[in-house]
Design an enzyme around this catalytic site. Sequence first.
Site, short mmCIF file in Angstrom:
data_model
loop_
_atom_site.label_atom_id
_atom_site.label_comp_id
_atom_site.label_asym_id
_atom_site.label_seq_id
_atom_site.Cartn_x
_atom_site.Cartn_y
_atom_site.Cartn_z
CG ASN A 138 -1.84 1.20 1.25
OD1 ASN A 138 -2.46 1.53 0.23
ND2 ASN A 138 -1.96 1.88 2.39
CG HIS A 142 -0.42 6.19 4.73
ND1 HIS A 142 -1.80 6.21 4.81
CD2 HIS A 142 0.03 7.01 5.71
CE1 HIS A 142 -2.15 7.01 5.80
NE2 HIS A 142 -1.07 7.51 6.36
CB SER A 187 5.23 5.22 4.08
OG SER A 187 5.55 6.32 4.90
CG ASP A 242 -2.49 3.39 7.02
OD1 ASP A 242 -2.58 2.76 5.95
OD2 ASP A 242 -3.24 4.34 7.31
C1 GRF Z 1 -2.52 8.82 -2.86
O1 GRF Z 1 -2.28 10.00 -2.18
C2 GRF Z 1 -2.17 7.63 -2.00
O2 GRF Z 1 -1.11 7.89 -1.13
C3 GRF Z 1 -3.43 7.42 -1.21
O3 GRF Z 1 -4.47 7.70 -2.12
C4 GRF Z 1 -4.00 8.60 -3.13
C5 GRF Z 1 -4.26 7.96 -4.45
O4 GRF Z 1 -4.04 8.83 -5.52
N1 GRF Z 1 -3.47 6.10 -0.66
P1 GRF Z 1 -4.17 8.30 -7.00
O5 GRF Z 1 -5.55 7.67 -7.15
O6 GRF Z 1 -3.06 7.30 -7.25
O7 GRF Z 1 -4.02 9.53 -7.87
#
Ligand code: GRF
Length: 191
Positions: A110, A112, A139, A148
């Site tokens: 994932n 984050h 991260s 997370d």
């Molecule tokens: C990103 O900020 C990611 O860290 C979070 O959700 C957002 C996704 O953005 N988990 P995208 O859909 O890849 O533009």
Amino acid sequence: MVNKSFSKIIILISGSGSNLQSIIDNSDNIGVNIQSVISNKADAFGLKRAKNAGIATKVIERKQFATDKDFDYALIRYINTLNPDLIVLAGFMHILTTKFINTFAGQILNIHPALLPKYKGLNTHQRAIDAGDSKAGASVHFVTNELDSGEIILQRSVPIDLDDNAATLAKKVLEQEHILYLEAIQKVLQR
Ligand code: GRF
């Protein structure tokens, strides 16, 4: 033709899919074959990105199922037909069940938007600004049953400037996310 030495990945999204786009654009460089993009939202813009790249898409929505468990079982059944090496969560806004996480233990990544272990959960950029932090970041971590909190694979940071707000900071961090996810996927696949 798909290079046989490429690793098989699937990507789960819920929205814009800009991280997905970065992985699509660099898939040859990092040696991955994106087997499918799964969205839990039928109107996710990321589905268009996948279709434009000729990648298979699948919509599995929570509202089609009575319980989180049934929804996750449907995800598991579909993913098992593909047998991927890695499951990449890229803006996938759903908390997975223990059953899902245990089924694919050690294979789920994932991204984050915070320098974990700081700011798990939502509103990470505003929380970093409110705390007076001098830097923020993103991260990539393994997904475990605690939100997370799995092993951190890699992080990238950006300075928080005096005139930053949550939106400007989010934009700066997202640019770094697009590089970070590529680096982290490569690192995991080289293990
Ligand atoms: C990103 O900020 C990611 O860290 C979070 O959700 C957002 C996704 O953005 N988990 P995208 O859909 O890849 O533009």
